[in-house]
Design an enzyme around this catalytic site. Sequence first.
Site, PDB file in Angstrom:
ATOM      1  N   ASN A   1      32.618  36.221  41.463  1.00  0.00           N
ATOM      2  CA  ASN A   1      32.365  36.307  42.901  1.00  0.00           C
ATOM      3  C   ASN A   1      31.964  37.744  43.200  1.00  0.00           C
ATOM      4  O   ASN A   1      32.808  38.632  43.197  1.00  0.00           O
ATOM      5  CB  ASN A   1      33.647  35.906  43.644  1.00  0.00           C
TER       6      ASN A   1
ATOM      7  N   SER B   1      42.571  39.747  40.412  1.00  0.00           N
ATOM      8  CA  SER B   1      42.666  40.811  39.410  1.00  0.00           C
ATOM      9  C   SER B   1      42.582  40.306  37.970  1.00  0.00           C
ATOM     10  O   SER B   1      43.262  40.804  37.082  1.00  0.00           O
ATOM     11  CB  SER B   1      43.934  41.636  39.634  1.00  0.00           C
TER      12      SER B   1
ATOM     13  N   GLU C   1      44.149  31.360  44.195  1.00  0.00           N
ATOM     14  CA  GLU C   1      44.028  32.810  44.347  1.00  0.00           C
ATOM     15  C   GLU C   1      45.121  33.329  45.283  1.00  0.00           C
ATOM     16  O   GLU C   1      44.934  33.343  46.504  1.00  0.00           O
ATOM     17  CB  GLU C   1      42.660  33.155  44.940  1.00  0.00           C
TER      18      GLU C   1
ATOM     19  N   GLY D   1      41.994  41.846  44.458  1.00  0.00           N
ATOM     20  CA  GLY D   1      41.518  43.211  44.633  1.00  0.00           C
ATOM     21  C   GLY D   1      42.623  44.256  44.651  1.00  0.00           C
ATOM     22  O   GLY D   1      42.407  45.399  45.019  1.00  0.00           O
TER      23      GLY D   1
ATOM     24  N   LYS E   1      30.965  38.978  45.915  1.00  0.00           N
ATOM     25  CA  LYS E   1      31.295  39.370  47.296  1.00  0.00           C
ATOM     26  C   LYS E   1      30.105  40.115  47.917  1.00  0.00           C
ATOM     27  O   LYS E   1      28.970  39.808  47.574  1.00  0.00           O
ATOM     28  CB  LYS E   1      32.587  40.199  47.324  1.00  0.00           C
TER      29      LYS E   1
ATOM     30  N   GLU F   1      39.284  35.821  51.863  1.00  0.00           N
ATOM     31  CA  GLU F   1      38.602  36.816  52.720  1.00  0.00           C
ATOM     32  C   GLU F   1      37.881  36.121  53.874  1.00  0.00           C
ATOM     33  O   GLU F   1      37.807  36.655  54.980  1.00  0.00           O
ATOM     34  CB  GLU F   1      37.647  37.666  51.872  1.00  0.00           C
TER      35      GLU F   1
ATOM     36  N   HIS G   1      37.486  30.927  50.589  1.00  0.00           N
ATOM     37  CA  HIS G   1      38.028  32.150  49.992  1.00  0.00           C
ATOM     38  C   HIS G   1      38.941  32.843  51.016  1.00  0.00           C
ATOM     39  O   HIS G   1      38.657  32.824  52.215  1.00  0.00           O
ATOM     40  CB  HIS G   1      36.882  33.082  49.576  1.00  0.00           C
TER      41      HIS G   1
HETATM   42  P1  PGA Z   1      39.463  40.313  42.266  1.00  0.00           P
HETATM   43  O1  PGA Z   1      38.917  39.196  43.299  1.00  0.00           O
HETATM   44  O2  PGA Z   1      39.183  39.783  40.879  1.00  0.00           O
HETATM   45  O3  PGA Z   1      38.704  41.542  42.589  1.00  0.00           O
HETATM   46  O4  PGA Z   1      40.930  40.425  42.513  1.00  0.00           O
HETATM   47  C1  PGA Z   1      39.070  37.834  43.027  1.00  0.00           C
HETATM   48  C2  PGA Z   1      38.465  37.016  44.134  1.00  0.00           C
HETATM   49  O5  PGA Z   1      38.556  37.414  45.297  1.00  0.00           O
HETATM   50  O6  PGA Z   1      37.877  35.936  43.893  1.00  0.00           O
END
Ligand code: PGA
Length: 253
Positions: free
Chosen positions: A9, A213, A167, A173, A11, A97, A95
Site C-alpha cells: 500500500n 509494520s 491491521e 506506521g 498510500k 486511515e 483502511h
Molecule cells: P505500515 O502500514 O506497514 O507502514 O505499518 C501498513 C498499512 O497501513 O497497510
Amino acid sequence: MRKTIIAGNWKMNHTGAEVRETLSALIGYVADKGMPEVIVAPVFPYLGEAVSLAKETGVRIAAQNMHWKDSGAYTGEVSPAMLVDVGVSHVILGHSERRTYFNETDGTVNLKVKAALAHGLMPVLCCGETLEQRERGSATAVIEAQIATALDGINREEIDRIIVAYEPVWAIGTGKTAGVAEAQEACSAIRRKIAGLYGKDLAAAVSVLYGGSVKAENIAALTSAPDIDGGLVGGASLKADDFAAIIQHAVIK
Ligand code: PGA
C-alpha cells in the site's frame, strides 16, 4: 488451498517517475514462479500507467479506495467502473486511515465491498482495533463486528473473491508489530467469523493478511502462523529492494 499474498500500500507516496522506477524494479524481482501473489497500490493518477507496466507480469495493481456508485455528482471521487476501465484488478477498502481521516464507516465499507464485487474487482477488506479497544479487551468483538457489517449481503459465491487484511491500528506506521501469537489469534477470529457466516470450507479459502509494520525481518514468522496468509505492507513497500525482501521471505504454506 488459499493464496499467500503480499500487498504493498503506497498510500499518498510516489510521483509518476517513482512509480515507474519502483514498479519496474519490483517486476524484475518477482519474475520467478513459486512466489506469493504480489499486489501494489499506487495513487489514482498513475494507476493506468502501473497497469500497463505490470501487464503480463506477476504483479497486480490495486486502487487504495473508491466510491460505491458508478458515476454522478460526487466531486473528488473515483468509481469502480473507472477502476475497471483502467485495468485495475483489486481495491483496498476500509483502511483505518480512511476510517480515521475520512470518516468511513462499516456501513460505507459494506457498500464499497458490494460495488467492488459487482464490478469484478477484488476487495482487500481492512479491519482492526485501536489500542484503546485492545486494552479494553474488546479487540475480537470489534473485528468481528467490522467483518459482519462489511460482509452484510455478500453471498456464498462471492466470499472467495474477497481478501481480508487484519491491521491493528496501533501497529500501522508505528514500528510496533503485533506479536505473531496476537496476529494469529486475530486472523483466526476473522476466519471463525467468516466460517460462522459462510461455513468452514468457504472460510478456509479466504486469504487473511496481517498489516502493521511488516518488514523482511518479521514476515517469515508472521506467515508461518496457520491463519496468516500474507501481509499488507505500507512503509516497507515503498522501496523495491525492501518490498522484494518481504516477498522472498514470506512463507507459502
Ligand atoms: P505500515 O502500514 O506497514 O507502514 O505499518 C501498513 C498499512 O497501513 O497497510
